[in-house]
Design a protein around this motif. Structure first.
Motif, mmCIF file in Angstrom:
data_model
loop_
_atom_site.group_PDB
_atom_site.id
_atom_site.type_symbol
_atom_site.label_atom_id
_atom_site.label_comp_id
_atom_site.label_asym_id
_atom_site.label_seq_id
_atom_site.Cartn_x
_atom_site.Cartn_y
_atom_site.Cartn_z
ATOM 1 N N LYS A 36 13.147 18.709 6.108
ATOM 2 C CA LYS A 36 11.843 18.120 5.847
ATOM 3 C C LYS A 36 10.782 19.193 5.684
ATOM 4 N N THR A 37 10.866 20.231 6.491
ATOM 5 C CA THR A 37 9.901 21.325 6.396
ATOM 6 C C THR A 37 10.045 22.063 5.071
ATOM 7 N N LEU A 38 11.298 22.377 4.691
ATOM 8 C CA LEU A 38 11.525 23.100 3.440
ATOM 9 C C LEU A 38 11.100 22.277 2.242
ATOM 10 N N SER A 39 11.340 20.974 2.287
ATOM 11 C CA SER A 39 10.933 20.109 1.184
ATOM 12 C C SER A 39 9.425 20.089 1.017
ATOM 13 N N GLY A 40 8.709 19.956 2.144
ATOM 14 C CA GLY A 40 7.255 19.950 2.074
ATOM 15 C C GLY A 40 6.700 21.278 1.617
ATOM 16 N N ALA A 41 7.284 22.371 2.101
ATOM 17 C CA ALA A 41 6.794 23.698 1.733
ATOM 18 C C ALA A 41 7.031 23.988 0.259
ATOM 19 N N SER A 42 8.186 23.567 -0.277
ATOM 20 C CA SER A 42 8.474 23.824 -1.689
ATOM 21 C C SER A 42 7.496 23.096 -2.601
ATOM 22 N N ASP A 43 7.067 21.899 -2.203
ATOM 23 C CA ASP A 43 6.076 21.173 -3.003
ATOM 24 C C ASP A 43 4.714 21.858 -2.943
ATOM 25 N N ALA A 95 8.044 20.895 22.476
ATOM 26 C CA ALA A 95 8.546 19.989 21.442
ATOM 27 C C ALA A 95 7.405 19.380 20.630
ATOM 28 N N ASP A 96 6.280 19.083 21.286
ATOM 29 C CA ASP A 96 5.153 18.474 20.578
ATOM 30 C C ASP A 96 4.591 19.418 19.513
ATOM 31 N N VAL A 97 4.449 20.694 19.872
ATOM 32 C CA VAL A 97 3.913 21.672 18.924
ATOM 33 C C VAL A 97 4.883 21.882 17.764
ATOM 34 N N ARG A 98 6.167 21.940 18.053
ATOM 35 C CA ARG A 98 7.155 22.122 16.990
ATOM 36 C C ARG A 98 7.174 20.925 16.040
ATOM 37 N N GLU A 99 7.001 19.743 16.587
ATOM 38 C CA GLU A 99 6.943 18.559 15.736
ATOM 39 C C GLU A 99 5.716 18.610 14.838
ATOM 40 N N LEU A 100 4.616 19.117 15.385
ATOM 41 C CA LEU A 100 3.406 19.272 14.586
ATOM 42 C C LEU A 100 3.623 20.283 13.461
ATOM 43 N N LEU A 101 4.280 21.397 13.762
ATOM 44 C CA LEU A 101 4.531 22.427 12.762
ATOM 45 C C LEU A 101 5.477 21.935 11.677
ATOM 46 N N VAL A 102 6.410 21.060 12.035
ATOM 47 C CA VAL A 102 7.338 20.513 11.055
ATOM 48 C C VAL A 102 6.619 19.585 10.079
ATOM 49 N N ASN A 103 5.703 18.768 10.599
ATOM 50 C CA ASN A 103 5.043 17.765 9.762
ATOM 51 C C ASN A 103 3.753 18.263 9.123
ATOM 52 N N LEU A 104 3.267 19.430 9.549
ATOM 53 C CA LEU A 104 2.026 19.961 8.996
ATOM 54 C C LEU A 104 2.084 20.177 7.483
ATOM 55 N N LEU A 135 3.811 18.616 5.275
ATOM 56 C CA LEU A 135 3.814 17.318 4.608
ATOM 57 C C LEU A 135 2.409 16.732 4.545
ATOM 58 N N GLY A 136 1.696 16.795 5.675
ATOM 59 C CA GLY A 136 0.332 16.268 5.706
ATOM 60 C C GLY A 136 -0.607 17.069 4.832
ATOM 61 N N ALA A 137 -0.499 18.398 4.908
ATOM 62 C CA ALA A 137 -1.372 19.250 4.101
ATOM 63 C C ALA A 137 -1.081 19.078 2.616
ATOM 64 N N GLY A 138 0.195 18.934 2.275
ATOM 65 C CA GLY A 138 0.552 18.733 0.872
ATOM 66 C C GLY A 138 0.019 17.431 0.322
ATOM 67 N N PHE A 139 0.122 16.367 1.110
ATOM 68 C CA PHE A 139 -0.381 15.065 0.662
ATOM 69 C C PHE A 139 -1.897 15.109 0.486
ATOM 70 N N LEU A 140 -2.597 15.647 1.488
ATOM 71 C CA LEU A 140 -4.053 15.698 1.423
ATOM 72 C C LEU A 140 -4.524 16.557 0.258
ATOM 73 N N SER A 141 -3.921 17.720 0.081
ATOM 74 C CA SER A 141 -4.334 18.623 -0.998
ATOM 75 C C SER A 141 -4.017 18.038 -2.366
ATOM 76 N N SER A 142 -2.876 17.388 -2.485
ATOM 77 C CA SER A 142 -2.515 16.771 -3.764
ATOM 78 C C SER A 142 -3.501 15.679 -4.148
ATOM 79 N N VAL A 143 -3.932 14.902 -3.158
ATOM 80 C CA VAL A 143 -4.912 13.849 -3.426
ATOM 81 C C VAL A 143 -6.239 14.459 -3.878
ATOM 82 N N VAL A 144 -6.677 15.506 -3.174
ATOM 83 C CA VAL A 144 -7.943 16.157 -3.533
ATOM 84 C C VAL A 144 -7.861 16.767 -4.929
ATOM 85 N N PHE A 145 -6.762 17.480 -5.230
ATOM 86 C CA PHE A 145 -6.622 18.113 -6.534
ATOM 87 C C PHE A 145 -6.480 17.086 -7.655
#
Length: 213
Positions: A33-40, A170-179, A181-191
């Motif tokens: 999931k992390t690699l997929s979000g980062a590649s986008d 575990a909470d911080v790692r979960e945040l780093l994994v999903n970050l 995805l969230g940043a990509g979605f938000l930035s894509s919407v703005v762009f």
């Protein structure tokens, strides 16, 4: 004939194993999931900056086994790449009336070409009206979100996480994994809502402006 029958019989076992049903859908692991979000997200960043980060990060992080010096190097690398993303958001390119491709920096007054040898008077005579390339509020929006996107890509890297957050829970790692995805979605919407016509240096869309545009 007997040898042929033995050979055929030996082929039946793999066929039986391959016919076993597989799960219809396998859940993505956190790494996938992390690699997929980062590649986008990489598509939204300047290629040169991304390549420099990917080339230097493994060495600077000592492949995740960080010492104090490695942490300073990693922070410096991330900071330099963020500055690069921000500055490149204010660059542009244009094909002049002479047919040459000019790269330059957008300013509050217009466009300053890096590879034009003439003075201000000659520049005005060659390019005519460059005020349409001046900096706008949209450029600052894209610069900020480019920095956010790169930061999300950086912290999604496993070696960066091991270096900067070695003892996180575990909470911080979960945040780093999903970050990413969230940043990509938000930035894509703005762009998408606020698209830019800037042909910045190093980005995917490098079709330069024509002087007549």
């Amino acid at each position: 004939m007997d040898s042929i029958q033995v050979h055929v019989a030996g082929q039946e076992a793999p066929t039986t194993q391959e016919s076993k049903p597989r799960p219809a859908h396998a859940a993505k692991s956190p790494v996938d999931k992390t690699l997929s979000g980062a590649s986008d997200l990489l598509k939204l960043l300047p290629t040169g900056t991304v390549l420099a980060f990917q080339a230097l990060a493994p060495s600077f992080t000592n492949h995740g086994v960080c010492h104090t010096a490695n942490r300073y190097l990693v922070l410096a690398l991330i900071g330099a790449c963020i500055v690069s993303c921000v500055l490149l958001s204010f660059t542009d390119s244009i094909v002049g009336p002479d047919g040459k491709l000019y790269y330059g920096l957008a300013t509050f007054w217009g466009f300053y070409p890096f590879n034009f040898a003439g003075g201000a008077a000659q520049r005005g005579a060659v390019f005519k009206d460059l005020s349409r390339f001046r900096i706008t509020a949209l450029d600052f929006v894209h610069a900020v979100f480019s920095a956010v996107v790169f930061l999300a890509v950086a912290v999604a890297d496993a070696s960066i996480q091991s270096c900067l957050f070695p003892d996180c829970g575990a909470d911080v790692r979960e945040l780093l994994v999903n970050l990413p995805l969230g940043a990509g979605f938000l930035s894509s919407v703005v762009f998408m809502i606020f698209p830019t016509t800037r042909k910045s240096i190093g980005y995917t869309d490098m079709t330069p402006h024509s002087h007549s545009q």
